[in-house]
Design a protein around this motif. Structure first.
Motif, PDB file in Angstrom:
ATOM      1  N   GLU A  29       0.862  -1.197   0.000  1.00 22.63           N
ATOM      2  CA  GLU A  29       0.000   0.000   0.000  1.00 22.63           C
ATOM      3  C   GLU A  29       0.891   1.238   0.000  1.00 22.63           C
ATOM      4  O   GLU A  29       1.881   1.308   0.725  1.00 22.63           O
ATOM      5  CB  GLU A  29      -0.895  -0.025   1.247  1.00 22.63           C
ATOM      6  CG  GLU A  29      -1.691   1.225   1.498  1.00 22.63           C
ATOM      7  CD  GLU A  29      -2.672   1.532   0.393  1.00 22.63           C
ATOM      8  OE1 GLU A  29      -2.496   2.586  -0.255  1.00 22.63           O
ATOM      9  OE2 GLU A  29      -3.609   0.732   0.161  1.00 22.63           O
ATOM     10  N   GLU A  84      -0.229   4.455   0.561  1.00 25.09           N
ATOM     11  CA  GLU A  84      -0.750   5.521   1.424  1.00 25.09           C
ATOM     12  C   GLU A  84      -0.414   5.194   2.870  1.00 25.09           C
ATOM     13  O   GLU A  84      -0.902   4.202   3.423  1.00 25.09           O
ATOM     14  CB  GLU A  84      -2.264   5.668   1.248  1.00 25.09           C
ATOM     15  CG  GLU A  84      -2.672   6.145  -0.150  1.00 25.09           C
ATOM     16  CD  GLU A  84      -4.173   6.374  -0.255  1.00 25.09           C
ATOM     17  OE1 GLU A  84      -4.788   6.770   0.768  1.00 25.09           O
ATOM     18  OE2 GLU A  84      -4.729   6.131  -1.334  1.00 25.09           O
ATOM     19  N   ALA A  85       0.405   6.032   3.498  1.00 24.99           N
ATOM     20  CA  ALA A  85       0.908   5.771   4.848  1.00 24.99           C
ATOM     21  C   ALA A  85      -0.220   5.646   5.868  1.00 24.99           C
ATOM     22  O   ALA A  85      -0.175   4.782   6.755  1.00 24.99           O
ATOM     23  CB  ALA A  85       1.879   6.883   5.262  1.00 24.99           C
ATOM     24  N   ILE A  86      -1.242   6.476   5.749  1.00 24.80           N
ATOM     25  CA  ILE A  86      -2.330   6.445   6.729  1.00 24.80           C
ATOM     26  C   ILE A  86      -3.111   5.137   6.643  1.00 24.80           C
ATOM     27  O   ILE A  86      -3.570   4.601   7.650  1.00 24.80           O
ATOM     28  CB  ILE A  86      -3.269   7.668   6.536  1.00 24.80           C
ATOM     29  CG1 ILE A  86      -4.246   7.752   7.726  1.00 24.80           C
ATOM     30  CG2 ILE A  86      -4.026   7.590   5.216  1.00 24.80           C
ATOM     31  CD1 ILE A  86      -5.026   9.061   7.744  1.00 24.80           C
ATOM     32  N   VAL A  87      -3.247   4.590   5.412  1.00 20.90           N
ATOM     33  CA  VAL A  87      -3.942   3.300   5.228  1.00 20.90           C
ATOM     34  C   VAL A  87      -3.096   2.176   5.807  1.00 20.90           C
ATOM     35  O   VAL A  87      -3.607   1.258   6.457  1.00 20.90           O
ATOM     36  CB  VAL A  87      -4.230   3.041   3.738  1.00 20.90           C
ATOM     37  CG1 VAL A  87      -4.878   1.664   3.553  1.00 20.90           C
ATOM     38  CG2 VAL A  87      -5.147   4.119   3.180  1.00 20.90           C
ATOM     39  N   GLU A 106      -0.954   2.374   8.240  1.00 18.18           N
ATOM     40  CA  GLU A 106      -1.014   2.451   9.712  1.00 18.18           C
ATOM     41  C   GLU A 106      -2.328   1.866  10.230  1.00 18.18           C
ATOM     42  O   GLU A 106      -2.349   1.127  11.217  1.00 18.18           O
ATOM     43  CB  GLU A 106      -0.872   3.908  10.142  1.00 18.18           C
ATOM     44  CG  GLU A 106      -0.806   4.093  11.651  1.00 18.18           C
ATOM     45  CD  GLU A 106      -0.608   5.547  12.052  1.00 18.18           C
ATOM     46  OE1 GLU A 106      -0.786   5.844  13.248  1.00 18.18           O
ATOM     47  OE2 GLU A 106      -0.294   6.389  11.188  1.00 18.18           O
ATOM     48  N   SER A 107      -3.422   2.187   9.543  1.00 17.05           N
ATOM     49  CA  SER A 107      -4.735   1.669   9.951  1.00 17.05           C
ATOM     50  C   SER A 107      -4.790   0.147   9.807  1.00 17.05           C
ATOM     51  O   SER A 107      -5.292  -0.558  10.691  1.00 17.05           O
ATOM     52  CB  SER A 107      -5.822   2.318   9.089  1.00 17.05           C
ATOM     53  OG  SER A 107      -7.090   1.769   9.386  1.00 17.05           O
ATOM     54  N   ASP A 147      -2.871  -1.606  12.618  1.00 23.64           N
ATOM     55  CA  ASP A 147      -3.625  -1.634  13.880  1.00 23.64           C
ATOM     56  C   ASP A 147      -4.734  -2.677  13.833  1.00 23.64           C
ATOM     57  O   ASP A 147      -4.910  -3.467  14.779  1.00 23.64           O
ATOM     58  CB  ASP A 147      -4.223  -0.254  14.165  1.00 23.64           C
ATOM     59  CG  ASP A 147      -3.154   0.777  14.486  1.00 23.64           C
ATOM     60  OD1 ASP A 147      -2.029   0.361  14.855  1.00 23.64           O
ATOM     61  OD2 ASP A 147      -3.446   1.987  14.376  1.00 23.64           O
ATOM     62  N   SER A 150       5.556  -0.127  -0.543  1.00 25.99           N
ATOM     63  CA  SER A 150       4.742   0.923  -1.153  1.00 25.99           C
ATOM     64  C   SER A 150       4.730   0.855  -2.677  1.00 25.99           C
ATOM     65  O   SER A 150       4.058   1.646  -3.322  1.00 25.99           O
ATOM     66  CB  SER A 150       5.260   2.297  -0.699  1.00 25.99           C
ATOM     67  OG  SER A 150       6.638   2.462  -1.069  1.00 25.99           O
ATOM     68  N   LYS A 176     -12.187   0.201  -0.158  1.00 24.55           N
ATOM     69  CA  LYS A 176     -11.970   1.219   0.877  1.00 24.55           C
ATOM     70  C   LYS A 176     -13.140   2.222   0.860  1.00 24.55           C
ATOM     71  O   LYS A 176     -13.626   2.573  -0.219  1.00 24.55           O
ATOM     72  CB  LYS A 176     -10.676   1.982   0.616  1.00 24.55           C
ATOM     73  CG  LYS A 176      -9.415   1.162   0.546  1.00 24.55           C
ATOM     74  CD  LYS A 176      -8.268   2.089   0.191  1.00 24.55           C
ATOM     75  CE  LYS A 176      -7.017   1.353  -0.219  1.00 24.55           C
ATOM     76  NZ  LYS A 176      -5.933   2.254  -0.668  1.00 24.55           N
TER      77      LYS A 176
END
Length: 334
Positions: A10, A12-15, A17-18, A21, A35, A105
């Motif tokens: 992926e 997108e860093a925010i995706v 990280e999600s 988690d 990436s 998404k």
């Protein structure tokens, strides 16, 4: 808790990280992340992973579809696509690589968990099926009998090397051909025999070939082989039959041995005189020398002389062996 290892591709860093988690909260292990497609292939080769979560729209020369194709080809790891694009063209491209799953998404955690568990289960089952197919293939290639399978319409679906040798057909040549075109029997057998055998196996269960006459199969090149033939249904769920498996046993050596034995017996029988056969028959019945002499109205010495002649002709070392030969080779009526 599960311990399967998930690799994330992926950009997108925010995706990312999600996903980290959510996956860790569900009990999965993150085996690595990348990436770009090029980076993913390099890292996956060095990290043991059970599943790859792949964004379709990756930056770089390789998009997610091409990367997924390489992952599947090189490593055999199942891929689940993750993307914000749900248009028909994107779905069409994704389907070309036959992914195990597809998530849009923004996804829900429950959907993520369900998709991953189903994918991992399907992949385990596919691996088990392939392993069983390889094991079955090895068994079929190694057994000494010819094996031919056909669907319920009598169309050949597989053939082992022994069957290839006996029929003269290769497996690739025989596939999609009718059984009656490949298993050719000599004309002294009723033309409906193979068809009846197939139907009986398909509908009633296992059938062994029992004929009063010798069964001879003709190869593609016209070579003749004495065979025993049996048929078994290929059972699926609810005891329904999806086809029939034929087992062909080459009994040419057995037939030759029987012929040789018959000829040997004939020679042995012809080597004995009528009087010797009379004496031998009484010996087999358990008569003593004196009883034989009395029954045949000859002297004891004559009986003994004939017995010695028979032992010499039949290469018997004693009377017990002489009687055993007479019984084994049916030299006299018993």
């Amino acid at each position: 808790m599960t311990s399967e290892k998930i690799f994330i591709v992926e950009d997108e860093a925010i995706v990312v990280e999600s996903l980290n988690d959510h996956l860790e909260s569900l009990g999965y292990t993150i085996s690595g992340q990348a990436s770009s497609g090029e980076q993913a292939l390099l890292k996956i080769s060095k990290n043991e992973s059970d599943l790859v979560l792949m964004d379709i729209m990756l930056k770089g020369e390789m998009d997610g579809v091409e990367t997924a194709k390489q992952v599947s080809y090189l490593y055999g790891i199942p891929v689940v696509f993750l993307t914000a694009y749900s248009d028909s063209e994107t779905l069409k491209r994704a389907k070309l690589v036959e992914p195990f799953g597809y998530l849009i998404k923004p996804y829900k955690v429950r959907e993520l968990h369900t998709t991953l568990e189903i994918t991992l289960y399907k992949h385990r089952m596919e691996k088990r099926i392939k392993m069983n197919e390889r094991r079955l293939g090895t068994i079929l290639r190694s057994i000494g009998d010819g094996v031919i399978t056909a669907d319920k319409d009598g169309i050949i679906t597989s053939m082992n090397p022994v069957a290839e040798f006996l029929t003269g057909w290769t497996e690739s040549e025989s596939k999609q051909k009718k059984l009656i075109d490949v298993i050719k029997l000599e004309s002294n057998v009723n033309t409906s025999f193979l068809h009846d055998l197939f139907n009986q196996a398909l509908n009633d269960g296992r059938v062994s070939c029992v004929l009063n006459k010798d069964l001879i199969m003709l190869s593609k090149k016209g070579n003749k082989t004495f065979i025993d033939l049996s048929a078994d249904p290929i059972q699926i769920e609810d005891n329904h039959s999806s086809g029939v498996v034929f087992t062909i046993r080459d009994i040419s050596s057995q037939k030759k041995a029987e012929t040789d034995l018959f000829e040997a017996r004939h020679l042995l029988q012809n080597s004995l005189t009528p009087r010797e056969k009379e004496i031998l028959q009484l010996m087999v019945a358990g008569s003593t020398t004196k009883e034989i002499a009395f029954d045949l109205n000859i002297s004891n010495r004559t009986v003994e002389a004939h017995r010695q002649h028979m032992m010499t002709k039949l290469n018997a070392t004693d009377m017990t062996m002489l009687v055993r030969l007479a019984i084994t080779h049916k030299l006299v009526p018993i």
